[in-house]
Design a protein around this motif. Sequence first.
Motif, PDB file in Angstrom:
ATOM      1  N   ARG A   6      -9.003  -4.040   7.354  1.00 50.30           N
ATOM      2  CA  ARG A   6      -7.969  -4.594   8.236  1.00 50.30           C
ATOM      3  C   ARG A   6      -7.556  -5.981   7.788  1.00 50.30           C
ATOM      4  O   ARG A   6      -6.386  -6.352   7.888  1.00 50.30           O
ATOM      5  N   GLU A   7      -8.513  -6.738   7.259  1.00 52.26           N
ATOM      6  CA  GLU A   7      -8.181  -8.094   6.799  1.00 52.26           C
ATOM      7  C   GLU A   7      -7.171  -8.023   5.652  1.00 52.26           C
ATOM      8  O   GLU A   7      -6.253  -8.836   5.570  1.00 52.26           O
ATOM      9  N   GLU A   8      -7.327  -7.046   4.770  1.00 46.22           N
ATOM     10  CA  GLU A   8      -6.383  -6.902   3.648  1.00 46.22           C
ATOM     11  C   GLU A   8      -4.995  -6.532   4.168  1.00 46.22           C
ATOM     12  O   GLU A   8      -3.991  -7.041   3.690  1.00 46.22           O
ATOM     13  N   ILE A   9      -4.947  -5.669   5.145  1.00 46.15           N
ATOM     14  CA  ILE A   9      -3.648  -5.281   5.700  1.00 46.15           C
ATOM     15  C   ILE A   9      -3.008  -6.459   6.422  1.00 46.15           C
ATOM     16  O   ILE A   9      -1.788  -6.627   6.412  1.00 46.15           O
ATOM     17  N   PHE A  54       0.875  -1.187   0.000  1.00 45.53           N
ATOM     18  CA  PHE A  54       0.000   0.000   0.000  1.00 45.53           C
ATOM     19  C   PHE A  54       0.904   1.226   0.000  1.00 45.53           C
ATOM     20  O   PHE A  54       1.444   1.592   1.024  1.00 45.53           O
ATOM     21  N   ALA A  55       1.070   1.813  -1.177  1.00 45.30           N
ATOM     22  CA  ALA A  55       2.092   2.863  -1.317  1.00 45.30           C
ATOM     23  C   ALA A  55       1.641   4.205  -0.747  1.00 45.30           C
ATOM     24  O   ALA A  55       2.447   4.983  -0.266  1.00 45.30           O
ATOM     25  N   LYS A  56       0.307   4.457  -0.820  1.00 44.04           N
ATOM     26  CA  LYS A  56      -0.174   5.790  -0.421  1.00 44.04           C
ATOM     27  C   LYS A  56      -1.079   5.707   0.803  1.00 44.04           C
ATOM     28  O   LYS A  56      -1.666   4.662   1.098  1.00 44.04           O
ATOM     29  N   VAL A  57      -1.223   6.831   1.459  1.00 46.21           N
ATOM     30  CA  VAL A  57      -2.102   6.914   2.633  1.00 46.21           C
ATOM     31  C   VAL A  57      -3.523   6.525   2.240  1.00 46.21           C
ATOM     32  O   VAL A  57      -4.214   5.790   2.956  1.00 46.21           O
ATOM     33  N   GLY A  58      -3.954   6.986   1.083  1.00 41.55           N
ATOM     34  CA  GLY A  58      -5.303   6.676   0.594  1.00 41.55           C
ATOM     35  C   GLY A  58      -5.527   5.182   0.441  1.00 41.55           C
ATOM     36  O   GLY A  58      -6.608   4.663   0.731  1.00 41.55           O
ATOM     37  N   ASN A  59      -4.488   4.458   0.000  1.00 35.68           N
ATOM     38  CA  ASN A  59      -4.601   3.002  -0.150  1.00 35.68           C
ATOM     39  C   ASN A  59      -4.859   2.341   1.201  1.00 35.68           C
ATOM     40  O   ASN A  59      -5.636   1.403   1.313  1.00 35.68           O
ATOM     41  N   VAL A  60      -4.189   2.851   2.227  1.00 30.03           N
ATOM     42  CA  VAL A  60      -4.359   2.275   3.570  1.00 30.03           C
ATOM     43  C   VAL A  60      -5.749   2.607   4.105  1.00 30.03           C
ATOM     44  O   VAL A  60      -6.426   1.769   4.694  1.00 30.03           O
ATOM     45  N   PHE A 104      -7.721 -20.819  14.488  1.00 33.20           N
ATOM     46  CA  PHE A 104      -8.279 -20.014  13.391  1.00 33.20           C
ATOM     47  C   PHE A 104      -7.886 -18.557  13.630  1.00 33.20           C
ATOM     48  O   PHE A 104      -8.597 -17.818  14.308  1.00 33.20           O
ATOM     49  N   PRO A 105      -6.744 -18.112  13.075  1.00 34.47           N
ATOM     50  CA  PRO A 105      -6.164 -16.818  13.447  1.00 34.47           C
ATOM     51  C   PRO A 105      -7.064 -15.606  13.256  1.00 34.47           C
ATOM     52  O   PRO A 105      -6.994 -14.668  14.003  1.00 34.47           O
ATOM     53  N   ASP A 106      -7.914 -15.612  12.229  1.00 28.89           N
ATOM     54  CA  ASP A 106      -8.727 -14.415  11.978  1.00 28.89           C
ATOM     55  C   ASP A 106     -10.022 -14.412  12.774  1.00 28.89           C
ATOM     56  O   ASP A 106     -10.790 -13.448  12.715  1.00 28.89           O
ATOM     57  N   GLU A 141      -3.193  -8.766  14.022  1.00 30.57           N
ATOM     58  CA  GLU A 141      -4.213  -7.922  14.659  1.00 30.57           C
ATOM     59  C   GLU A 141      -3.664  -6.606  15.185  1.00 30.57           C
ATOM     60  O   GLU A 141      -4.176  -5.538  14.867  1.00 30.57           O
ATOM     61  N   VAL A 142      -2.624  -6.700  16.021  1.00 31.86           N
ATOM     62  CA  VAL A 142      -2.143  -5.499  16.720  1.00 31.86           C
ATOM     63  C   VAL A 142      -1.588  -4.481  15.725  1.00 31.86           C
ATOM     64  O   VAL A 142      -1.968  -3.305  15.737  1.00 31.86           O
ATOM     65  N   ARG A 143      -0.722  -4.942  14.844  1.00 35.97           N
ATOM     66  CA  ARG A 143      -0.056  -3.992  13.944  1.00 35.97           C
ATOM     67  C   ARG A 143      -0.995  -3.455  12.874  1.00 35.97           C
ATOM     68  O   ARG A 143      -0.875  -2.306  12.459  1.00 35.97           O
ATOM     69  N   SER A 144      -1.933  -4.271  12.428  1.00 33.76           N
ATOM     70  CA  SER A 144      -2.876  -3.773  11.414  1.00 33.76           C
ATOM     71  C   SER A 144      -3.727  -2.656  12.015  1.00 33.76           C
ATOM     72  O   SER A 144      -4.045  -1.665  11.363  1.00 33.76           O
TER      73      SER A 144
END
Lengths: 580, 236
Positions: free
Chosen positions: A553-556, A542-548, B218-220, A564-567
């Motif tokens: 959260r699942e995509e990240i 995700f190169a840009k802020v808009g992409n994020v 199941f991690p998610d 979980e924590v870092r996303s």
Amino acid sequence: MTQDLDHEEDLLQAARCEDLLYSQIKELSVLGPFEEAVIITLKKPGAHLLEGARGVGKSMLLRLAEIDMDSEFKGTRKLAVYTNFKTSTLLEGVRAGERDGFQIWVNAKLLQSLHDKLESLDLISRSGNADPYQRIFGISSVEKTRTFLQEKIFSLQKLTNATDKNAVVQEIGTDFLDRVRDTGFLVEVVKAVMKDFRIERLVFLFDEAAHTFIPSQQEIFFEIFKMLHGGEIAVKAAVYPSVTSYGRNFEVGQDAMVVSMDRFEPGEHGRVANRQLFRGIIDKRIPASGSLRKEIFSHGELLDLCIDLSTGNPRGFLHLLNRALENGFSERAITLATQEFVDQELLPYHSNLAKRLPKYSSHVRVGLDLLRNYIVPEIRSKNQQQTKSGYQAAFFTIPRGASPNLKLALDILCYSGVLVNKGTVKIAGRQTGQRYMVNMALLATEKAFASPKLSDAIRAISLTDYREFSAGDAQIETYLLDLSESADHCQKCPALLPPNAKFCPQCGAPVEVRSIISGLLDEPVSALSISDRLKRRVEPHFAKVGNVVQATREEIMQIPYIKEVRSRMIKNAADEFISG
Amino acid sequence: MDPMHIKSEDPTAVFLRLNEKFAANFTTQMASPSADLSKIELFARGVSAIGVIQQGNPACTATQKEISTIFDEIFADLTTSVYLAACALDKPAQMVLRRALELGVAIAFLWEQPQTFWGWKQCDQDLVFTDMLEQLRSESVRSFFAALNPAILDNPLFDFSEARALYRALSNTVHGKIAQFESQLQNRFSASESDWRSHLSQVGRVEALLYQLWFNAFPDLRVKLQAAMPQLARLI
């Protein structure tokens, strides 16, 4: 091993309140008498504005008040509803037909928050096939069916991205839009819910609304604030100093009392209290045993130096500490970390305000130039003068009657944490002036102290020894001249436009509105306030802020080592970037 | 009058009277609401929600979707176990609870073993609790789950000792230990505050254990459950 360290450091890196889970907020919070008093105020009736710069802990205290009230709800029937308005900048300029999208969105968001709170306390449940008792035992576990607004909220947010906005407006329904726009309707719904569920007091806790930097939104927000508050409904909002615009009908001090979050005192007593508090924060965030704890606490004097340099800002402290740990946690590492913190976070954040506050972009730039090129060198000269006392200065004053442009430029520096406003003091000529403290980290990097040993210099800071600047200071005047020359002018006539003007005061021509949000969304991910390690992991995907912002959260979480924590941290950093 | 010649009750009437007795026990236990009961009931509902989440997961195979129907059965078992205990039918309550524990562990055991699932489903093969634990505890299985969920790299999949201890205690009821026979107790089949609390505690332990297992396997799941059931978001 890297993963272990990553995992150990997760809580240290979770510098925002939003980065923490509900259960973690109470576990990790450290409360002194000041914090406890604020929480009591937040739980009481009345309208209050919790005022403080970013990173001082406003959100944390709002959430702690909420958590306390949640746990006591069954006995007290006093309900706290926390609402975070970040990403409201996404609704900049959005209209729903003839109606302002923001106002509708605020009201709908309040109802959504109320709905979510009722659901989280298990006061309402899903019915039909979603009710397992119905599905399996053939009995119902819900008292009655009530339709709430969830799908409507998402429709409103869809407006921001929709190519065919009219179609979305049709989908939402004009009748609904008319009702939701009316704050009176909102108040009726809230009171009906209170009666239905025997709620004796409802406390709205508003976060990240008033500093969205779009003045028209701020004014609408405070009108809603004023209408909501009354009787059994209490309203509290976290606001930033200086950059909050309350509108014509809202009187601070009358319509709401200010609760200031400024509790940092650089004197000996204040530093000791601050160290205790911040050490408590670290103690709770790192594993009870292990190399990280040993590394930090066996170098107590280095830890104290980090605390002092953070100038009483918990988030600033965590960022500084994380950088120092990355560099090896020595005195040299702290010096390097301080430089990085100032160069890569503190000052860039301030400079970026020019994008979020285009009307004040000159004040942003000139204010920082004035500080770095004149005020700090003057403080340095003062500190380097040999005196018997050996005191060092970290403060400066400006007389009360100084130019409003100057005051605004300094206030914006307070908002971004570069300065801290320490109130009114006596100055020369029996006058009073506004006293500002410069961020310790900035003073350290600008080598403003006489002693190269920072801890000695900080110990020698005097609360009463400050550099006074007069109203007619020639150097300051040159900066103010620069401000007026770079101020906006009307497109139709040569008149100077005051900041935030909607119409030209001379010819009445409407002022062209520039979009803030599109610029912010196009910024690279490297501009986010997250660790370099996280930036390196996110950027390829995700190169840009808009992409994020657009990503779920699942995509990240598909990025390696981002779960979980870092996303959550990454999403919060992006939301904060566009919201302020 | 000679007691040998008292007229017998119609069986229906006897059972109706039994029902009155157990219903009275139930009313007694429900008279003072327990915070434990609220939490247990919420987590039981959560089990059903987990089943819905797993069934709706597009990444699940057809077999895994079938396995996901077990969650509803566990919800039913947990609920009926609590109900029976409230009626002071402690032994049946514990038997049903053992079933919930066994089925809960079976979900993680069967998830990546379709052939074993079909053997169980259609070929009358049995699932043996100790064998399931043994396999889940093996290095190869742990490595497999850790590859899916790095957070459990240095931690076990769940608390195996607790699982064994719980299963053993509940199995003693199923197989019968004379020292624990209800029929020999002084306050047999009567509402008892301490028995009720003890059973709720046991249900709580089973739920905590199963949730730990499923979140690791199941991690998610945790994030999805928090979204699907905000009531649980603050507790998990």
